[in-house]
Design a protein around this motif. Structure first.
Motif, PDB file in Angstrom:
ATOM      1  N   SER A 135     -38.574  14.428   6.227  1.00  0.00           N
ATOM      2  CA  SER A 135     -37.659  13.677   7.100  1.00  0.00           C
ATOM      3  C   SER A 135     -37.147  12.421   6.411  1.00  0.00           C
ATOM      4  CB  SER A 135     -38.382  13.228   8.377  1.00  0.00           C
ATOM      5  OG  SER A 135     -38.889  14.320   9.079  1.00  0.00           O
ATOM      6  N   PHE A 136     -35.934  12.041   6.751  1.00  0.00           N
ATOM      7  CA  PHE A 136     -35.411  10.765   6.237  1.00  0.00           C
ATOM      8  C   PHE A 136     -34.317  10.250   7.160  1.00  0.00           C
ATOM      9  CE2 PHE A 136     -31.566  12.644   4.489  1.00  0.00           C
ATOM     10  CZ  PHE A 136     -31.961  13.959   4.227  1.00  0.00           C
ATOM     11  N   THR A 137     -33.959   8.978   6.989  1.00  0.00           N
ATOM     12  CA  THR A 137     -32.889   8.404   7.809  1.00  0.00           C
ATOM     13  C   THR A 137     -31.678   8.078   6.938  1.00  0.00           C
ATOM     14  OG1 THR A 137     -33.762   6.162   7.526  1.00  0.00           O
ATOM     15  CG2 THR A 137     -34.489   7.371   9.479  1.00  0.00           C
ATOM     16  N   VAL A 138     -30.502   8.139   7.560  1.00  0.00           N
ATOM     17  CA  VAL A 138     -29.247   7.754   6.893  1.00  0.00           C
ATOM     18  C   VAL A 138     -28.451   6.903   7.885  1.00  0.00           C
ATOM     19  CG1 VAL A 138     -29.139   9.863   5.481  1.00  0.00           C
ATOM     20  CG2 VAL A 138     -27.992   9.827   7.695  1.00  0.00           C
ATOM     21  N   HIS A 139     -27.408   6.261   7.402  1.00  0.00           N
ATOM     22  CA  HIS A 139     -26.527   5.526   8.313  1.00  0.00           C
ATOM     23  C   HIS A 139     -25.814   6.537   9.207  1.00  0.00           C
ATOM     24  CE1 HIS A 139     -23.244   3.041   9.789  1.00  0.00           C
ATOM     25  NE2 HIS A 139     -23.933   1.988   9.371  1.00  0.00           N
ATOM     26  N   ARG A 140     -25.652   6.146  10.466  1.00  0.00           N
ATOM     27  CA  ARG A 140     -25.073   7.080  11.437  1.00  0.00           C
ATOM     28  C   ARG A 140     -23.690   7.589  11.004  1.00  0.00           C
ATOM     29  NH1 ARG A 140     -25.710   5.064  17.427  1.00  0.00           N
ATOM     30  NH2 ARG A 140     -27.893   5.107  16.834  1.00  0.00           N
ATOM     31  N   ASN A 141     -22.914   6.728  10.339  1.00  0.00           N
ATOM     32  CA  ASN A 141     -21.572   7.152   9.886  1.00  0.00           C
ATOM     33  C   ASN A 141     -21.641   8.268   8.863  1.00  0.00           C
ATOM     34  OD1 ASN A 141     -20.442   5.208  11.401  1.00  0.00           O
ATOM     35  ND2 ASN A 141     -20.096   3.755   9.711  1.00  0.00           N
ATOM     36  N   GLU A 142     -22.793   8.386   8.203  1.00  0.00           N
ATOM     37  CA  GLU A 142     -22.890   9.365   7.124  1.00  0.00           C
ATOM     38  C   GLU A 142     -23.713  10.592   7.523  1.00  0.00           C
ATOM     39  OE1 GLU A 142     -22.073   6.663   3.322  1.00  0.00           O
ATOM     40  OE2 GLU A 142     -24.174   6.673   3.931  1.00  0.00           O
ATOM     41  N   PHE A 143     -24.074  10.620   8.815  1.00  0.00           N
ATOM     42  CA  PHE A 143     -24.919  11.700   9.332  1.00  0.00           C
ATOM     43  C   PHE A 143     -24.249  13.071   9.143  1.00  0.00           C
ATOM     44  CE2 PHE A 143     -26.081  14.263  13.195  1.00  0.00           C
ATOM     45  CZ  PHE A 143     -27.404  14.497  12.869  1.00  0.00           C
ATOM     46  N   ALA A 144     -22.979  13.175   9.556  1.00  0.00           N
ATOM     47  CA  ALA A 144     -22.287  14.478   9.506  1.00  0.00           C
ATOM     48  C   ALA A 144     -22.198  14.965   8.058  1.00  0.00           C
ATOM     49  CB  ALA A 144     -20.899  14.347  10.115  1.00  0.00           C
TER      50      ALA A 144
END
Ligand code: ADP
Ligand code: ASP
Ligand code: MG
Length: 410
Positions: free
Chosen positions: A308-317
């Motif tokens: 699992s990891f996190t990214v900025h919401r704008n770059e999710f897609a």
């Protein structure tokens, strides 16, 4: 006589009256015999308006052209402020980033400053001018306009202060200093008289937008005396960012709580548990220019694991697309699942080094409110958790209270 760099943010220059107000403050410092360089942002809302305009033409705006557009906001403010100063009888000259040769790399929309031609600024100061410089913008070595990322005028201010070896860099904004957390979310938040660079670095990188992260990095590296103050009040002492604060280490364990709602979480499920897998997952994500934040890999069972990891919401897609189309078939993962309604809450404080039990207190406080922790990440002076966005405000409030940040001697 001192050399002072003052930076005024968008709200502080948000109307002609406010610009006149800034001019009066600058004139006062000038009258006291100081040399003043002023760095300004675009008028509030202007950068958003320009970005929106660009999106109406191109769904994914060309980065070079976007910088041509969004750097115009600051150019208007420098002209207006220079005029307002002249109206006050103060000699003033405005400059764009390109004119004072704020040389950056060519990473459009997130460029880094390489150098500043301080000689021309010093010459103007010696000629009794107030020098007004556009924040947020620079020029690359080919002459292209660049910008420094949202909130980047802070970095312009600090970089100019470093280049000029200024006595102080004052960041004027719409709050009167750095608070224990965003005072707009928690009215009980308190202004901190001082905060260490280390803590401010964590606060900024964990989402407190009162100072742009790069500005804090720059100030730490070049030992710039940095203070955050209100542009709407006279005489406040604001918050001084300090190199170290031994007294404080004895008092407050936690200095502040930062949060960021623009998070998205992605899990690659059923990944073969073998060497090279992290690279095979994150390599293509990084090649797609997506920054990854918190990363967790579970211990494998039955030869597979979850990643699992996190990214900025704008770059999710974009990240989901790369993972589903390329990574999943390539590594033979069972599934890729995502949640773009995640938020991150972080407690920050140098006192953590010498105190135990902070993490358990944080987790217990969240548990008492029924808030599920999805991911945890720690550094020496920070603990961050990823939670459902809908609990963000509650989490910040209860943690602020639990760590007694609303109390006078905290
Ligand atoms: P400017 O336009 O002057 O650069 P910003 O909007 O970028 O101002 O930053 C100031 C805002 O930062 C404040 O209005 C406040 O809501 C927010 N903020 C977030 N965290 C904090 C904090 N810990 N202390 C003070 N302000 C904070
Ligand atoms: N005007 C830019 C922005 O809105 C830079 C800044 O205000 O610091 O992000
Ligand atoms: Mg800002």
């Amino acid at each position: 006589m001192a050399l002072i760099v003052q930076k005024y943010g968008g709200t502080s220059v948000g109307s002609p009256d406010r610009i006149k107000n800034v001019a009066r403050r600058v004139a006062k410092y000038k009258a006291q015999g100081h040399q003043v360089v002023v760095v300004v942002s675009a008028m509030s809302g202007e950068t958003n308006r320009l970005i929106d305009l660009a999106h109406q033409i191109q769904l994914k705006p060309d980065a070079r052209e976007l910088d041509v557009i969004i750097s115009t906001g600051e150019q208007v403010t420098i002209g207006l402020l220079a005029m307002a100063l002249k109206e006050q009888g103060v000699k003033a000259k405005s400059y764009t980033g390109a004119q004072v040769k704020i040389l950056t790399d060519s990473a459009f929309t997130k460029a880094r400053i390489v150098s500043i031609d301080e000689q021309s600024i010093l010459a103007d100061l010696d000629n009794d001018n107030v020098v007004v410089v556009a924040g947020f913008q620079g020029v690359d070595k080919k002459g292209n306009f660049t910008t420094l990322g949202r909130g980047g005028s802070d970095t312009t201010g600090v970089a100019i202060a470093a280049a000029l070896e200024a006595d102080e860099c004052q960041i004027y904004t719409d709050v009167d200093g750095v608070y224990t957390t965003d005072p707009r979310l928690v009215p009980e938040a308190r202004r901190l008289k001082t905060i260490t660079f280390e803590e401010m670095l964590e606060m900024s990188s964990m989402g407190s937008k009162v100072l742009q992260l790069r500005a804090v990095e720059f100030a730490g590296k070049y030992k710039v005396k940095l203070r955050v103050l209100s542009s709407f009040e006279e005489g406040g002492e604001g918050t001084l960012i300090t190199v170290e604060d031994n007294d404080k280490m004895e008092q407050a364990i936690i200095s502040g709580i930062a949060f960021n709602r623009d998070e998205a979480k992605i899990t690659v499920v059923g990944v073969p548990d073998k060497p090279g897998i992290a690279h095979q997952i994150l390599g293509p994500v990084s090649d797609a220019n997506v920054d990854v934040d918190i990363i967790i890999q579970n211990v494998g069972t039955d030869g597979t694991t979850d990643f699992s990891f996190t990214v900025h919401r704008n770059e999710f897609a974009k990240a989901m697309e790369v993972l589903k189309s390329t990574v999943q078939p390539h590594i033979g993962a069972r599934n890729v699942v995502g949640d773009n309604k995640a938020a991150k809450v972080s407690v920050v404080g140098v006192g953590m080094r010498s105190h135990v039990g902070i993490a358990s207190k944080m987790f217990r406080t969240l548990a008492e409110e029924g808030i599920n922790i999805q991911m945890i990440s720690t550094s020496e002076i920070k603990i961050s958790v990823i939670i459902d966005e809908k609990y963000l405000e509650l989490a910040v409030r209860v943690l602020h209270k639990a760590f007694e940040l609303d109390q006078e001697d905290a």
